[in-house]
Structures are given as C-alpha cells and as structure tokens.
Design an enzyme around this catalytic site. Structure first.
Site, mmCIF file in Angstrom:
data_model
loop_
_atom_site.group_PDB
_atom_site.id
_atom_site.type_symbol
_atom_site.label_atom_id
_atom_site.label_comp_id
_atom_site.label_asym_id
_atom_site.label_seq_id
_atom_site.Cartn_x
_atom_site.Cartn_y
_atom_site.Cartn_z
ATOM 1 N N LYS A 22 0.850 -1.207 0.000
ATOM 2 C CA LYS A 22 0.000 0.000 0.000
ATOM 3 C C LYS A 22 0.879 1.249 0.000
ATOM 4 C CE LYS A 22 -1.651 1.470 4.061
ATOM 5 N NZ LYS A 22 -1.317 2.858 4.445
ATOM 6 N N ASN A 23 1.895 1.268 0.847
ATOM 7 C CA ASN A 23 2.690 2.481 1.038
ATOM 8 C C ASN A 23 3.714 2.727 -0.059
ATOM 9 O OD1 ASN A 23 1.157 2.977 3.241
ATOM 10 N ND2 ASN A 23 2.718 2.424 4.747
ATOM 11 N N CYS A 116 -4.581 12.231 12.979
ATOM 12 C CA CYS A 116 -5.324 10.961 12.914
ATOM 13 C C CYS A 116 -5.148 10.306 14.282
ATOM 14 C CB CYS A 116 -4.789 10.073 11.797
ATOM 15 S SG CYS A 116 -3.183 9.378 12.160
ATOM 16 N N ARG A 121 0.580 14.326 12.949
ATOM 17 C CA ARG A 121 0.960 14.092 11.541
ATOM 18 C C ARG A 121 1.157 15.408 10.762
ATOM 19 N NH1 ARG A 121 -0.786 8.851 10.343
ATOM 20 N NH2 ARG A 121 0.789 8.824 8.709
ATOM 21 N N ASP A 304 5.115 0.399 11.901
ATOM 22 C CA ASP A 304 3.894 -0.259 11.406
ATOM 23 C C ASP A 304 3.794 -1.722 11.821
ATOM 24 O OD1 ASP A 304 3.711 1.545 8.238
ATOM 25 O OD2 ASP A 304 3.249 2.109 10.296
ATOM 26 N N ARG A 396 -8.378 -0.710 4.871
ATOM 27 C CA ARG A 396 -7.530 0.287 4.223
ATOM 28 C C ARG A 396 -6.202 -0.326 3.787
ATOM 29 N NH1 ARG A 396 -6.931 5.743 7.365
ATOM 30 N NH2 ARG A 396 -5.701 6.000 5.486
#
Ligand code: EPZ
Length: 417
Positions: A22-23, A116, A121, A304, A396
């Site tokens: 995803k990233n 978030c 952030r 993560d 997500r």
C-alpha cells in the site's frame, strides 16, 4: 459498519500470497500525475486507500483503469488541481499529490490532512522543502494553496526522517530546473520503489536507498511499466500470526530482503524462519520468548509492526518493553488487548508487557490500521470468540484478510450490518 468475528484458530498452516505494498502504491500512483503519458502498474493491492486515491486523481481529470492488480493511469487531461477535504480527511496520503501537481502544473490546492488516531501528523517538512524549490505556499481555510513557476533545484535537509515528506520532495524535484540534493531522506523500501519507478519514467536520481538523494531535473517524464514492491508489513503481520498460533506459514510473492529487522525479532521470539528470494516460511512450536522492541526509521524496526509484535509479546514467556519513537499516540490497541486479558502498562511512549498464558475472546474496537491487525491476530489465539468492530480501518491496508487467513485454517467471518 462491518465487524470481523474471529474464533480461536491455532496452528495456521499453508501458503499466503503477499500483495503489493500500500505504502509504495500510493506515492507511485501519484507519480502518474508527473507525465501526460500512460503509467502502467502491476501488483497493485485492491484496498480502500487505493480506491480513495484513484477517485482523487479522477476528480482531477485523470483516467484510471484498475482490474486484476493492474492499474493504468492517464494524466494527459488534468483540469483540476484541488484535493478536497472530504477525500483527504479519509486518507492522509493524499498529500502526495502536492509535489507532482506543483512540479508539472505549477499549482495545487490540497486540504491539510489534519491529524489521525496515531498522532498530529504535520506536513511542515513537505512545505518547507517545496518553498526552498521556489513554491509560494499559503495555508488558508485548512488548505495548502501552492503556486510555482518551474520549480528549481535546491539543497534540502529534512529536520527528521519523513517517508511521505521524502516522497513528495523527490517527485517535485524530478521535473525541477537543475539539481536537487535531498538530505536526511527516509530509506524505506517504499521510497526506493518510488525512485525506481521514476527512473523508469525517465527521471535522473542518484543515491537510491541511501539517506541522500541527488535528483537532476528533466523537462518531462514518459510512459513506463512498474511492478509494485511486495508489502513487508502485510508479510510481517502474517508472520506474527504464524508465530502466535504455533503454525507453519509460507508467505509467497514476498521480499524478505526488505524485512531484516522484522525477521531478526521473529527469530529472537523463537520462530524458525527460512528465507528465499521471494518467500519466507515461518514455523513456531511452544510459547514465544519476550522480545524488546524500539521502533525507528528503516532499516530498523518499523513502527507499522509495533502493534502486531505487542500482540505476540502478550503471550510471551517473560516481560518485554516496547518503545514507540515515531508517533506520539500509537498505543490505542493497548486497552483493547487488555480487554482480552493482556497485561500491558504504558508510560509516555514506553509499553511494558508481562506475558500471560492465554488471552480470552472479547468484543474489541479497531482504532487504526495496524491496531486492527493486532486485534485480529490476538483473536486467532484467544479462547472463544473475538468480535472486532470498525474493521473499515483494516480494509484500508489488508487485501482480503479474511480470505487469506481463512485459507490457512483461521475461523474468521465478516459480519456486515
Ligand atoms: C508513512 O507515514 C506511512 N504512510 C505510515 O504508514 C508509516 O507509519 C510512517 O510513514 C512511518 O514509517 C504512508 O507511507 C502512506 P512520516 P508518514 O512523515 O509519511 C513527523 C500505515 O499504517 N513529521 O515518516 O505520514 C511525524 O509526525 C501508515 O501504513 C513531521 O513532524 O510518516 C512523525 O512523528 C501509518 N513533519 C514522523 O515525522 C512532517 O512534515 C515520521 O512521520 C512530516 C513528518
């Protein structure tokens, strides 16, 4: 809102195919804005965030086709340079259109992402670097309003290691006039994957994989084909699931060479890890050993994977400490794991985990993407049933998680309201 019902499922066994990261996919999709020619991407994961970004680009006038993990981006007719709050608030990575829009069109109106669950952030490094490249930037009514003639090369030292900050400035620099030196860059594999895609598009970049990138601006980029790098965090998540359930999982289409710190910690916890170029096999027998974790920028242990390793440590034989150095509020999973019987205490950015023999199923709430993942894997070992609410967080970043786990023996069902 959907929920996941997870019943105790010990001894996961079989193969899981790892999806594209995803990233890496998110910045690389934004790189499609840098050229009027077609960018074709393979190994793109079908995720909520990918859909959100695709919708954002289409709203700007791009044409995006996505099927069977292949995405084609045609940004030849961009007629709108605005990233609206309604989209940006659901996905912070939308900030990654800022650099490409400024580089190619000299204009961008991007909603400030806001904070978030895991932290404030800020994006000050993105803005500081773009201003050094000649952009005029005002923050008005919650929007970043940016204009520029042709961006010019500059020497930029980022105040801290920022992944998307590095990516935004890298994408801005590839079309700037002259040479840009970016120092204190993030070295995450996803940054490297973006750089490699930009090279295929005709960019001139030196120092890929290091903390200093030298970019010689070119006048335009061209069509390219690129396969998105495998998702090291998805792979790490399933590796921890194998260790927690005393299972035997082979993760295919993976990139173990990007997972050194994760693999080291799995081995210290007592897992047997066999590696190939594009696969890793994780086996575990017996109770995990307690493993101390400090999160840091790549190549050190990734933030993560913090929540997932905390879940592993809740069952460990011993006491472990976990220090989160990247985000200021990334322990939202702690009270949920404690509801399942874990013994965790936190003080500022340090968590102390005292291993327990068993966890018990409970109804718990997902709060952010990786916290959700830690609750799923905890549910696999907990006695009884664990119901995880607000699984939209999970959708997500994990493609078909219940199917992938179900195929290796997990009893996991999605409950749709
Ligand atoms: C990226 O977020 C990832 N997201 C995150 O993954 C990941 O946790 C994070 O990098 C760290 O590895 C994407 O790539 C889309 P940072 P990013 O900028 O770029 C501070 C997931 O679960 N900072 O590297 O937003 C910031 O507050 C997500 O997949 C500034 O102060 O993170 C943080 O403390 C979660 N000013 C630290 O730097 C800035 O301008 C690192 O943040 C930028 C960052």
């Amino acid at each position: 809102m959907d929920k996941l019902r997870v019943r105790q499922s010990l001894g996961l066994k079989g193969e899981i195919r790892i999806s594209g990261a995803k990233n890496a996919a998110l910045p690389i999709i934004c790189a499609g804005l840098l050229t009027s020619e077609r960018l074709t991407l393979t190994n793109v994961p079908a995720l909520r965030d990918i859909k959100t970004l695709s919708d954002l680009l289409c709203g700007m006038g791009a044409k995006v086709n996505f099927a069977n993990s292949t995405m084609e981006i045609d940004a030849s007719d961009i007629n709108n340079y605005t990233a609206p709050y309604e989209l940006v608030k659901t996905m912070r990575a939308s900030i990654l259109v800022l650099g490409p829009l400024l580089a190619r069109f000299g204009e961008a109106n991007v909603s400030l992402p806001g904070g978030c669950a895991i932290g404030a952030r800020p994006v000050d490094q993105h803005i500081k670097g773009l201003e050094q490249m000649g952009a005029q930037i005002n923050i008005e009514h919650g929007f970043i309003k940016a204009t520029a003639g042709r961006l010019k090369g500059a020497r930029i030292v980022m105040d801290m290691v920022t992944v998307t900050g590095t990516e935004n400035l890298l994408m801005a620099a590839v079309l700037a006039k002259g040479t840009t030196v970016l120092e204190n860059c993030a070295r995450e594999p996803e940054v490297t994957d973006l750089a490699e895609c930009l090279i295929k598009m005709g960019a001139q970049i030196e120092g890929i994989g290091t903390d200093t990138l030298v970019i010689h601006g070119v006048d335009k980029l061209h069509a390219a084909n690129h396969a998105v790098v495998a998702d090291r965090i998805e792979a790490g998540t399933y590796a921890v699931a194998a260790a927690m359930t005393c299972g035997d999982l082979t993760l295919t289409n993976a990139r173990p060479d990007t997972m050194g710190a994760i693999i080291d910690k799995l081995s210290l916890a007592g897992a047997k890890v066999d590696l190939g170029n594009d696969f890793m096999r994780v086996c575990m027998t017996g109770r995990p050993k307690a493993v101390d974790i400090i999160t840091s920028p790549y190549p050190a242990f990734p933030t993560d994977m913090q929540a997932q390793f905390m879940a592993l440590n809740t069952l460990a034989d011993g006491v472990s400490t976990l220090t989160e150095t990247i985000f200021e509020n990334r322990y939202m999973h702690v009270p949920e794991l404690c509801r399942m019987g874990a013994d965790i205490s936190t003080d500022s950015n340090i968590a102390i985990i005292r291993g327990v023999e068993t966890l018990t199923g409970a109804t718990v709430m997902a709060t952010d993407l990786r916290a959700s993942a830690s609750l799923v894997i905890a549910g696999l070992v907990a006695s009884g049933i664990t119901t995880i609410e607000r699984v939209y967080h999970l959708d997500r970043g994990y493609e078909q998680i219940e199917q992938k786990l179900g195929r290796v023996g997990a009893d996991i069902t999605r409950l749709t309201d």
